[in-house]
Write an enzyme that holds these catalytic residues in place. Structure first.
Site, short mmCIF file in Angstrom:
data_model
loop_
_atom_site.label_atom_id
_atom_site.label_comp_id
_atom_site.label_asym_id
_atom_site.label_seq_id
_atom_site.Cartn_x
_atom_site.Cartn_y
_atom_site.Cartn_z
N SER A 127 0.87 -1.17 0.00
CA SER A 127 0.00 0.00 0.00
C SER A 127 0.92 1.23 0.00
CB SER A 127 -0.93 -0.04 1.22
OG SER A 127 -1.75 1.10 1.27
N LYS A 184 -4.96 3.24 -2.50
CA LYS A 184 -4.14 2.66 -1.44
C LYS A 184 -4.94 2.42 -0.16
CE LYS A 184 -0.40 2.14 -3.79
NZ LYS A 184 0.07 0.77 -4.10
N TYR A 227 -5.18 8.43 -6.00
CA TYR A 227 -4.10 7.53 -5.60
C TYR A 227 -4.29 7.08 -4.16
CZ TYR A 227 0.52 5.75 -4.41
OH TYR A 227 1.55 4.95 -3.97
#
Length: 281
Positions: A136, A155, A151
């Site tokens: 992650s 994650k 983004y």
């Protein structure tokens, strides 16, 4: 012996994935590694002995992933440690990024990871052992980065599904670790691994400043050493009780501590409102 474990690493032609594969091979592990181009992978790793299996894989294609997992088991007889490392960064405010740009990031960062998990779990369940490491980011723990909302969302998704995966697979003897790096000195902030929006909106001053900061100042000056990150992951794979969350880098550690302290303060400040919503409160 530990070095008899078979590793499967995605996104291995550069960055953290490459550093990990090279270190594993040096230590005598058997390694299957993936990239979109098998030639790029061979040229980067430069290892031709029987313990290395380079594979061209399209992570967004479940059949391609399934064939790679099957090929690994056929070559080495088993599969033990899976590192879902492949992914790319995407800058841009939530308003300016298109569906195509956002979905593209989710397809690789989230669904690519899911495809590997789906393909490998039948083998791990049968073995009653294994260790899945999902890479992650500290951006999957705290999202206070202007211009990185999508983004961060990918994650955070990896972090969330990994926590559930750990609960689902514990009875099979399968361990899960979420690797959450800070800034490491790799190609991550260079073209090919870091995508910027096609249609920028000039009003987003903080986003443009953050984008420029990452491309022009942070790139090449990241505090994290990928060789040491690889060492840490190899060490964790050898632990009887590995962590669910593995923060890598002093920057990631500090940001996580700040998030926890801020959240703790916020919980206490608004505790009365939070608990007032129960029946009978």
């Amino acid at each position: 012996m530990e070095n008899r474990k078979v590793w499967f690493v995605t996104g291995a032609s550069k960055g953290l994935g490459l550093a990990l594969v090279q270190k594993l091979l040096t230590h005598g592990y058997s390694v299957a590694a993936t990239s979109r181009s098998v030639d790029d992978l061979k040229n980067a790793v430069k290892h031709s002995e029987g313990q290395f299996l380079p594979l061209a894989v399209t992570l967004t294609d479940g059949q391609s992933v399934g064939k790679a997992i099957a090929a690994t088991v056929a070559e080495f007889g088993r599969i033990d440690v899976i590192v879902n490392n492949a992914g790319y960064g995407l800058a841009g405010s939530l308003e300016e990024l298109s569906d195509e740009e956002a979905k593209g990031n989710f397809d690789v960062n989230v669904f690519g990871t899911l495809n590997v998990i789906r393909a490998v779990m039948p083998y791990l369940r049968e073995q009653r052992s294994g260790h899945i490491m999902n890479v992650s980011s500290i951006a999957g723990f705290t999202g206070t980065f202007p211009g990185f909302g999508i983004y961060c969302a990918t994650k955070f998704a990896v972090t969330g599904l990994s926590e559930s995966l750990a609960a689902e697979t514990a009875s099979f003897g399968v361990k899960v670790t979420i690797v959450e790096p800070g800034y490491f000195r790799t190609e991550f902030l260079k073209a090919g691994s870091f995508v910027t929006p096609k249609n920028e909106i000039a009003d987003y001053k903080e986003v443009r400043e953050s984008q420029a900061l990452h491309e022009q100042q942070i790139n090449g000056q990241q505090p994290g050493d990928p060789e040491k990150a690889a060492d840490a992951m190899i060490r964790i794979a050898g632990e009887a009780n590995p962590p669910l969350h593995l923060l890598l880098g002093s920057d990631a550690f500090g940001l996580a501590q700040s998030k926890i302290a801020s959240l703790t303060d916020e919980l206490e400040t608004w505790k009365e409102v939070s608990i007032s919503t129960d029946f009978g409160a």
